[in-house]
Design a protein around this motif. Structure first.
Motif, PDB file in Angstrom:
ATOM      1  N   THR A   1       0.833  -1.212   0.000  1.00  0.00           N
ATOM      2  CA  THR A   1       0.000   0.000   0.000  1.00  0.00           C
ATOM      3  C   THR A   1       0.862   1.255   0.000  1.00  0.00           C
ATOM      4  N   ASP A   2       1.957   1.229   0.757  1.00  0.00           N
ATOM      5  CA  ASP A   2       2.873   2.372   0.800  1.00  0.00           C
ATOM      6  C   ASP A   2       3.490   2.627  -0.566  1.00  0.00           C
ATOM      7  N   MET A   3       3.870   1.549  -1.243  1.00  0.00           N
ATOM      8  CA  MET A   3       4.492   1.673  -2.559  1.00  0.00           C
ATOM      9  C   MET A   3       3.513   2.248  -3.580  1.00  0.00           C
ATOM     10  N   ILE A   4       2.278   1.761  -3.537  1.00  0.00           N
ATOM     11  CA  ILE A   4       1.259   2.268  -4.469  1.00  0.00           C
ATOM     12  C   ILE A   4       1.014   3.755  -4.219  1.00  0.00           C
ATOM     13  N   GLY A   5       0.879   4.115  -2.951  1.00  0.00           N
ATOM     14  CA  GLY A   5       0.691   5.517  -2.606  1.00  0.00           C
ATOM     15  C   GLY A   5       1.866   6.373  -3.036  1.00  0.00           C
ATOM     16  N   GLY A   6       3.089   5.871  -2.839  1.00  0.00           N
ATOM     17  CA  GLY A   6       4.282   6.599  -3.249  1.00  0.00           C
ATOM     18  C   GLY A   6       4.384   6.757  -4.752  1.00  0.00           C
ATOM     19  N   SER A   7       3.986   5.739  -5.487  1.00  0.00           N
ATOM     20  CA  SER A   7       4.023   5.799  -6.956  1.00  0.00           C
ATOM     21  C   SER A   7       3.030   6.826  -7.487  1.00  0.00           C
ATOM     22  N   LEU A   8       1.819   6.825  -6.928  1.00  0.00           N
ATOM     23  CA  LEU A   8       0.815   7.810  -7.338  1.00  0.00           C
ATOM     24  C   LEU A   8       1.280   9.220  -7.010  1.00  0.00           C
ATOM     25  N   LEU A   9       1.892   9.375  -5.850  1.00  0.00           N
ATOM     26  CA  LEU A   9       2.423  10.683  -5.461  1.00  0.00           C
ATOM     27  C   LEU A   9       3.510  11.121  -6.428  1.00  0.00           C
ATOM     28  N   ALA A  10       4.358  10.199  -6.855  1.00  0.00           N
ATOM     29  CA  ALA A  10       5.436  10.523  -7.792  1.00  0.00           C
ATOM     30  C   ALA A  10       4.893  11.012  -9.131  1.00  0.00           C
ATOM     31  N   VAL A  11       3.866  10.330  -9.631  1.00  0.00           N
ATOM     32  CA  VAL A  11       3.265  10.738 -10.914  1.00  0.00           C
ATOM     33  C   VAL A  11       2.668  12.130 -10.791  1.00  0.00           C
TER      34      VAL A  11
END
Length: 278
Positions: A238-248
């Motif tokens: 979940t942290d990784m998905i959230g971080g990826s969306l934040l990066a985009v």
């Protein structure tokens, strides 16, 4: 040797930044300091942007003190575990290999901040003002959006949550991690993963820059770091998905804000540089 103290980590990080700037730009890394100084004198907008960047980094540094003062006691770790179960445990069991651990730890400890800092040097030496400004904006956006989650949506690291059954493999290579590195990052500052968001942001910006060497370096770094947050038992899926969306989001907004900040004449420098990039 590398992980004896934070002083060693800072020293080797600085050396790594110099090396990365040279590889990414094929120019004298020391010139990056000169060129950034010129840009600061040339543009008050860039000066304000640098102040804002260091300001949000300082805020992140003191986030743990702020967290202690607000006395917010909620814990969403069990909720996250309920969403994804033993994903991290299964991945760690599948890929754990003793020789791989030092490589993962190196990327996790050194490459995140090294690539971030080196990106500024690579872009300023390439006269790519668009990406230089976009990088600063993206950093500000990443940290500004992540910090409220750390304060009001605390999630503990996977290894510390017993039902997850995950081992903290960081200690195999960096036994003093809790004493030396932990003060920089709280145990419950998991969602979103800044290691994911910053590393992916640097890779996405590199793709937009057109610098193929830097694109390769940042992509490899991001891939290893994202894999490493699971391998080391630190972050949840979940942290990784959230971080990826934040990066985009941070990348897109950073580029748009940079375009608004720069005059058309300054933007043209980045376009010509992109055409010449290796």
């Amino acid at each position: 040797m590398l992980y004896q103290s934070m002083n060693h980590i800072v020293l080797y990080t600085a050396l790594l930044v110099v090396l990365l700037i040279w590889i990414g730009s094929r120019r004298n890394p020391l010139l990056a300091v000169v060129e950034i100084g010129k840009e600061l004198l040339h543009s008050y907008k860039f000066l304000l942007l640098i102040v804002g960047t260091f300001g949000v980094l300082a805020l992140n540094k003191y986030e743990l003190q702020i967290e202690n003062k607000i006395h917010y006691s909620s814990d969403f770790t069990a909720f996250v575990f309920g969403l994804e179960g033993h994903f991290v445990h299964n991945l760690q069991q599948l890929f754990y290999t003793p020789w791989l651990t030092p490589i993962i730890v190196f990327f996790y400890i050194f490459m995140l901040q090294s690539v971030l800092a080196a990106s500024l040097g690579v872009y300023v030496l390439g006269k790519n003002r668009l990406m230089l400004y976009a990088t600063c904006y993206a950093i500000i956006i990443n940290y500004s959006l992540a910090i409220p989650f750390y304060l009001y949506f605390p999630v503990n690291e996977v290894w510390s949550y017993i039902p997850a059954g995950v081992r903290f493999t960081m200690l195999d290579v960096f036994p003093k991690f809790e004493q030396e590195y932990r003060p920089l990052s709280g145990l419950n500052n998991c969602f979103p993963s800044l290691h994911t968001s910053i590393s992916v942001t640097m890779a996405l910006l590199a793709y937009r820059s057109g610098n193929r060497r830097w694109m390769i370096i940042t992509t490899i770094s991001a891939a290893v770091i994202v894999f490493g947050i699971f391998y080391l038992g630190i972050h949840w899926l979940t942290d990784m998905i959230g971080g990826s969306l934040l990066a985009v989001f941070a990348t897109s907004m950073g580029v748009q804000l940079a375009k608004l900040t720069l005059r058309s004449g300054e933007e043209s420098l980045s376009i010509r540089n992109r055409a010449k990039a290796n």
